[in-house]
Scaffold this motif. Structure first.
Motif: not given
Length: 286
Positions: A75-78, A110-111, A115-116, A146-150
């Motif tokens: 939740p903090r990451l979000a 779930r990360i 990040l996406q 990679n899955e996050s689009g970075f």
């Protein structure tokens, strides 16, 4: 009998005072629960004649050192992602240390979906930190980012080119502590006539980077000391973050910026080292 210097005595005294403060009710609550949950957005302009006119006004957001796990939740990451998107960045950089310990983190799958959601029309770029390699996490970090689009830069270069043909260069160095950094080999890609940004997790690499035609170094790793004391300054500084700890430095012709990061490691405290996201606005000119 070993003679103790005045500075060493003062440092020991302040460290003892800090321990007393953090273990007292108010000090402990602030350092454990209040400051770690704060989020400061620092804003800076970066001006250079090498920055193309078509890049003038572009915004770069840097975030670093999440150390997701027991001390830093999803939740903090979000909330961090939402705050980054509020800045409407053109380019986003993550300068390492995503998960504190991959072996014990229960929510690695779930990360990436969070990040996406970071939006950056001219690209999202990342590098390895020491915790990203630690605990056999090298491949996991690569998959998540990679899955996050970075775009993961590991001793490699990426050019950001606009439709008019103007461009800047981004160099990414593998982690200096646990990776396989090819510092000189990568830095030889830098060109005198091209504005070049280097992403390297550990800031003390600046002494080598400054020997090459690099304009801006962005680092993390230090957490701004994570715990700072009056007079003494930062008391928790990891290897390769002893000299450059937070904010701006000038090393020869190189500008260095060290981001304080967002999470915590080793101890669950932040004290006078507030978590930060950094926003840089590029400007063409002397």
């Amino acid at each position: 009998m070993t003679k103790i210097t005045r500075r060493a005595f003062l440092k020991k005294s302040f460290c003892f005072s800090l321990y007393t403060l953090l273990t007292s009710g108010i000090g402990y609550y602030y350092a454990r629960h209040i400051e770690p949950s704060l989020l400061v957005v620092t804003r800076h302009s970066i001006r250079s004649p090498l920055i193309p006119k078509s890049f003038h006004g572009m915004k770069i957001v840097q975030f670093s050192d999440l150390h997701l796990g027991y001390y830093y939740s999803l939740p903090r990451l979000a909330k961090v992602v939402n705050r980054i998107n509020q800045e409407k960045a053109d380019i986003v950089f993550f300068t390492g240390d995503l998960i504190d310990d991959q072996r014990s983190c229960p929510f690695t799958s779930r990360i990436a979906p969070i990040l996406q959601r970071i939006h950056a029309p001219f690209g999202k770029y990342c590098i390895y930190g020491n915790h990203d390699h630690g605990g056999y996490g090298t491949e996991l970090y690569k998959v998540i980012m990679n899955e996050s689009g970075f775009i993961l830069l590991q001793n490699s270069e990426q050019r950001i080119r606009l439709v008019d043909g103007s461009e800047i260069a981004i160099l990414g160095i593998d982690d200096m502590m646990l990776g396989n950094p090819k510092l000189e080999q990568t830095l030889r890609l830098a060109r005198q006539e091209l504005y070049t940004i280097v992403l390297v997790h550990e800031p003390d690499a600046a002494s080598v980077i400054a020997q090459y035609p690099v304009n801006l170094q962005l680092s993390g790793h230090s957490h701004g000391g994570q715990v700072q004391l009056p007079i003494i300054g930062p008391v928790i500084t990891p290897p390769l973050a002893k000299k450059y700890i937070e904010g701006f430095y000038t090393v020869s012709n190189l500008t260095v910026y060290v981001n304080r990061g967002l999470g915590m490691t080793r101890v669950p405290f932040r004290f006078f080292a507030q978590p930060e996201i950094t926003v840089f606005t590029l400007q063409h000119g002397e």
